[in-house]
Motif scaffolding. Structure first.
Motif, PDB file in Angstrom:
ATOM      1  N   GLY A  97       5.432  -4.480  -5.406  1.00  0.00           N
ATOM      2  CA  GLY A  97       5.224  -4.631  -3.977  1.00  0.00           C
ATOM      3  C   GLY A  97       6.248  -3.916  -3.123  1.00  0.00           C
ATOM      4  O   GLY A  97       6.294  -4.115  -1.902  1.00  0.00           O
ATOM      5  N   THR A  98       7.081  -3.064  -3.747  1.00  0.00           N
ATOM      6  CA  THR A  98       8.068  -2.307  -2.983  1.00  0.00           C
ATOM      7  C   THR A  98       7.967  -0.827  -3.342  1.00  0.00           C
ATOM      8  O   THR A  98       7.449  -0.452  -4.394  1.00  0.00           O
ATOM      9  CB  THR A  98       9.507  -2.767  -3.276  1.00  0.00           C
ATOM     10  OG1 THR A  98       9.834  -2.479  -4.640  1.00  0.00           O
ATOM     11  CG2 THR A  98       9.668  -4.265  -3.016  1.00  0.00           C
ATOM     12  N   VAL A  99       8.475   0.009  -2.457  1.00  0.00           N
ATOM     13  CA  VAL A  99       8.616   1.440  -2.729  1.00  0.00           C
ATOM     14  C   VAL A  99       9.985   1.873  -2.238  1.00  0.00           C
ATOM     15  O   VAL A  99      10.598   1.229  -1.379  1.00  0.00           O
ATOM     16  CB  VAL A  99       7.520   2.288  -2.035  1.00  0.00           C
ATOM     17  CG1 VAL A  99       6.147   1.967  -2.577  1.00  0.00           C
ATOM     18  CG2 VAL A  99       7.571   2.120  -0.525  1.00  0.00           C
ATOM     19  N   ALA A 119       5.524  12.712  -0.222  1.00  0.00           N
ATOM     20  CA  ALA A 119       6.636  12.568   0.726  1.00  0.00           C
ATOM     21  C   ALA A 119       7.873  11.974   0.075  1.00  0.00           C
ATOM     22  O   ALA A 119       8.759  11.456   0.758  1.00  0.00           O
ATOM     23  CB  ALA A 119       6.219  11.725   1.936  1.00  0.00           C
ATOM     24  N   GLY A 120       7.947  12.039  -1.251  1.00  0.00           N
ATOM     25  CA  GLY A 120       9.095  11.479  -1.946  1.00  0.00           C
ATOM     26  C   GLY A 120       9.073   9.975  -2.077  1.00  0.00           C
ATOM     27  O   GLY A 120      10.051   9.379  -2.539  1.00  0.00           O
ATOM     28  N   VAL A 121       7.979   9.339  -1.689  1.00  0.00           N
ATOM     29  CA  VAL A 121       7.874   7.881  -1.816  1.00  0.00           C
ATOM     30  C   VAL A 121       7.751   7.535  -3.290  1.00  0.00           C
ATOM     31  O   VAL A 121       6.837   8.007  -3.977  1.00  0.00           O
ATOM     32  CB  VAL A 121       6.667   7.349  -1.018  1.00  0.00           C
ATOM     33  CG1 VAL A 121       6.485   5.845  -1.251  1.00  0.00           C
ATOM     34  CG2 VAL A 121       6.861   7.633   0.465  1.00  0.00           C
ATOM     35  N   ASP A 122       8.658   6.696  -3.786  1.00  0.00           N
ATOM     36  CA  ASP A 122       8.772   6.425  -5.221  1.00  0.00           C
ATOM     37  C   ASP A 122       8.460   4.962  -5.492  1.00  0.00           C
ATOM     38  O   ASP A 122       9.077   4.068  -4.907  1.00  0.00           O
ATOM     39  CB  ASP A 122      10.193   6.750  -5.684  1.00  0.00           C
ATOM     40  CG  ASP A 122      10.316   6.827  -7.200  1.00  0.00           C
ATOM     41  OD1 ASP A 122       9.383   6.385  -7.893  1.00  0.00           O
ATOM     42  OD2 ASP A 122      11.348   7.323  -7.676  1.00  0.00           O
ATOM     43  N   ALA A 155      -0.069   3.993   2.470  1.00  0.00           N
ATOM     44  CA  ALA A 155       0.348   3.777   3.857  1.00  0.00           C
ATOM     45  C   ALA A 155       1.806   4.177   4.040  1.00  0.00           C
ATOM     46  O   ALA A 155       2.188   4.740   5.086  1.00  0.00           O
ATOM     47  CB  ALA A 155       0.141   2.317   4.245  1.00  0.00           C
ATOM     48  N   ALA A 156       2.631   3.913   3.025  1.00  0.00           N
ATOM     49  CA  ALA A 156       4.029   4.320   3.099  1.00  0.00           C
ATOM     50  C   ALA A 156       4.157   5.837   3.125  1.00  0.00           C
ATOM     51  O   ALA A 156       4.990   6.395   3.853  1.00  0.00           O
ATOM     52  CB  ALA A 156       4.802   3.738   1.914  1.00  0.00           C
ATOM     53  N   ILE A 157       3.327   6.505   2.352  1.00  0.00           N
ATOM     54  CA  ILE A 157       3.332   7.971   2.360  1.00  0.00           C
ATOM     55  C   ILE A 157       2.915   8.486   3.733  1.00  0.00           C
ATOM     56  O   ILE A 157       3.519   9.420   4.274  1.00  0.00           O
ATOM     57  CB  ILE A 157       2.410   8.521   1.260  1.00  0.00           C
ATOM     58  CG1 ILE A 157       2.945   8.137  -0.129  1.00  0.00           C
ATOM     59  CG2 ILE A 157       2.261  10.036   1.370  1.00  0.00           C
ATOM     60  CD1 ILE A 157       1.988   8.429  -1.263  1.00  0.00           C
ATOM     61  N   ASP A 158       1.878   7.874   4.304  1.00  0.00           N
ATOM     62  CA  ASP A 158       1.436   8.269   5.649  1.00  0.00           C
ATOM     63  C   ASP A 158       2.584   8.182   6.649  1.00  0.00           C
ATOM     64  O   ASP A 158       2.755   9.065   7.499  1.00  0.00           O
ATOM     65  CB  ASP A 158       0.288   7.372   6.119  1.00  0.00           C
ATOM     66  CG  ASP A 158      -1.009   7.631   5.367  1.00  0.00           C
ATOM     67  OD1 ASP A 158      -1.134   8.699   4.749  1.00  0.00           O
ATOM     68  OD2 ASP A 158      -1.890   6.738   5.387  1.00  0.00           O
ATOM     69  N   ALA A 159       3.363   7.095   6.557  1.00  0.00           N
ATOM     70  CA  ALA A 159       4.438   6.877   7.515  1.00  0.00           C
ATOM     71  C   ALA A 159       5.550   7.915   7.392  1.00  0.00           C
ATOM     72  O   ALA A 159       6.243   8.207   8.369  1.00  0.00           O
ATOM     73  CB  ALA A 159       5.016   5.475   7.340  1.00  0.00           C
ATOM     74  N   ASP A 174       0.855  -1.187   0.000  1.00  0.00           N
ATOM     75  CA  ASP A 174       0.000   0.000   0.000  1.00  0.00           C
ATOM     76  C   ASP A 174       0.892   1.239   0.000  1.00  0.00           C
ATOM     77  O   ASP A 174       1.456   1.612   1.025  1.00  0.00           O
ATOM     78  CB  ASP A 174      -0.909  -0.012   1.236  1.00  0.00           C
ATOM     79  CG  ASP A 174      -1.884   1.153   1.252  1.00  0.00           C
ATOM     80  OD1 ASP A 174      -1.795   2.027   0.368  1.00  0.00           O
ATOM     81  OD2 ASP A 174      -2.731   1.184   2.165  1.00  0.00           O
ATOM     82  N   ARG A 175       1.053   1.873  -1.172  1.00  0.00           N
ATOM     83  CA  ARG A 175       1.905   3.060  -1.260  1.00  0.00           C
ATOM     84  C   ARG A 175       1.378   4.189  -0.389  1.00  0.00           C
ATOM     85  O   ARG A 175       2.156   4.955   0.209  1.00  0.00           O
ATOM     86  CB  ARG A 175       1.998   3.526  -2.714  1.00  0.00           C
ATOM     87  CG  ARG A 175       2.880   4.765  -2.917  1.00  0.00           C
ATOM     88  CD  ARG A 175       3.120   5.035  -4.385  1.00  0.00           C
ATOM     89  NE  ARG A 175       3.941   6.225  -4.584  1.00  0.00           N
ATOM     90  CZ  ARG A 175       3.479   7.395  -4.991  1.00  0.00           C
ATOM     91  NH1 ARG A 175       2.195   7.552  -5.251  1.00  0.00           N
ATOM     92  NH2 ARG A 175       4.301   8.424  -5.159  1.00  0.00           N
TER      93      ARG A 175
END
Length: 431
Positions: free
Chosen positions: A99-101, A89-92, A59-63, A56-57
């Motif tokens: 399944g990875t960011v 947030a720079g999440v790429d 969720a990664a941005i939230d973190a 879940d990208r």
């Protein structure tokens, strides 16, 4: 005049977690004293093991997010923990396994310092290092690279106090040298060429012996940021920041700021296309004192005739109005019933007045929120509603103007305590 050369560092292999990035770059490039080595953050992140599982990208941005700056549909502009304001947030999720960011380096300035030390040791050259990422920009279409980490470079060139070719003193000009170099380097790096490193040559005077403050110096402090929030976020924050302030400094209130707040107030909804608000701006200290003294006397006269109201109780109750006396500026909002409908029965007549009272309250809320946006604190005190005739007399108001309290305005003497989060549970019923 400086002549710059921007040179790609070709031949770097795919970078993986644990790789010695400095050694890879040193083997592929040729370096001279004073070179600025510009490195795309993606390979720094890969070497530092910032490739993480994340189905879940969002969720990664939230973190990675400290604060949402603006949101429109699925797009979020946020502030990350390093103070960088950017999309997602720079999440790429591009050029990474399913399944990875890829997250930004945890501390880009530290990454730049570490990489610089290693490159200088390996090459024997005096170098600066920039770590860059791609940003969008307010008011401008298109993307460009900017510096998110820096070591050994004057990231800002302060021209203030210097004079231009016509002899005019420069008062505002501070050049973001690091960002200019990042953008220039991206012209030879590009997004599709697989060249994540470039060297900018010819700006040795900007390369410093010490690592310096890094790219953190490029982040504008919140207090100086006039565009800190998106529209809806700014409205929500202003509503949240609107707190009742009971103690003010002696700093004079800008009358222009109050008038801008009144301009916001009179956009409130109202029945029958009316304008049921009037705002009396009490700017004279003498008039404020006369008004508050007259109101206090009226309150004392009214309460003294009631059973159970001792002098002590009256003093406690009237002391609540001291917040008005301590403010450098007062606004007296008034309700006018111009344009209201007449009804033969008391029930409908009362409902008609209630509509206008609600509209007046909406206008006052707009006023308070707009004042908060101007940096002023306020307190809406009901006192004038209990002695309307007195207020009308002192302020020389028309008979049809009903004072709806008074608003104390000024700079808060101290920051308001943190407001505990308040959910909507208990305030909402769904049918």
């Amino acid at each position: 005049m400086n002549q710059l050369a921007v040179l790609p560092v070709a031949g770097l292999p795919e970078v993986a977690a644990g790789d010695d990035l400095a050694e890879l770059i040193a083997k592929c490039g040729g370096f001279e004293d004073g070179d600025v080595v510009v490195v795309t953050s993606k390979i720094v992140s890969k070497a530092e093991g910032r490739l993480v599982r994340a189905d879940d990208r969002e969720a990664a941005i939230d973190a990675e997010t400290v604060r949402v700056v603006a949101r429109r549909g699925g797009v979020r502009i946020v502030e990350n923990r390093n103070g960088l304001v950017m999309a997602a947030a720079g999440v790429d999720a591009s050029n990474t396994p399913a399944g990875t960011v890829l997250l930004l380096p945890e501390d880009p300035d530290r990454s730049a310092r570490t990489l610089r030390a290693a490159l200088q040791r390996l090459t024997g050259r005096r170098l600066a290092v920039l770590v860059t990422d791609t940003f969008g920009r307010p008011w401008r279409n298109g993307l460009t690279d900017v510096a998110i980490g820096a070591a050994g470079l004057r990231v800002l060139e302060d021209h203030r106090g210097r004079r231009d070719s016509h002899g005019n003193e420069l008062a505002m000009t501070v050049t973001a040298t690091a960002d200019e170099l990042a953008a220039a380097a991206d012209l030879v790096k590009g997004k599709a060429t697989g060249t994540p490193v470039a060297v900018v040559r010819g700006l040795a005077d900007a390369v410093t012996e010490e690592d310096g403050p890094g790219a953190a110096a490029l982040v504008r402090p919140a207090a100086e940021d006039l565009f800190r929030l998106g529209t809806s976020e700014a409205v929500r924050e202003a509503v949240t920041l609107r707190r009742t302030v009971r103690s003010f400094t002696d700093e004079p209130v800008d009358p222009g700021a109050v008038r801008r707040a009144v301009a916001a107030a009179v956009t409130a909804p109202a029945p029958h296309h009316t304008t049921p608000w009037r705002f009396v701006l009490v700017e004279s200290a003498a008039v404020r004192t006369e008004l508050l003294d007259a109101m206090l006397a009226a309150w004392r006269r009214d309460l003294a005739g009631l059973d159970g109201w001792s002098e002590e109780k009256i003093a406690r109750r009237t002391a609540r109005g001291e917040v008005l006396r301590g403010a450098p500026y007062l606004v007296v909002p008034c309700l006018v019933m111009d344009g209201s409908h007449s009804y033969p029965d008391a029930r409908r007549a009362a409902a008609e007045r209630e509509m206008f009272v609600v509209a007046a309250g909406a206008g006052v809320q707009n006023l308070l929120v707009a004042l908060a946006g101007e940096g002023y604190g306020s307190a809406w005190v009901s006192s004038t509603m209990f002695c309307r005739d007195t207020v009308r007399e002192v302020l020389d108001l028309p008979p049809g103007w009903d004072p709806m309290g008074a608003v104390a305005v000024g700079r808060p003497a101290a920051p308001a305590p943190a407001r505990a989060p308040r959910g909507i549970e208990g305030f909402v019923e769904v049918r």
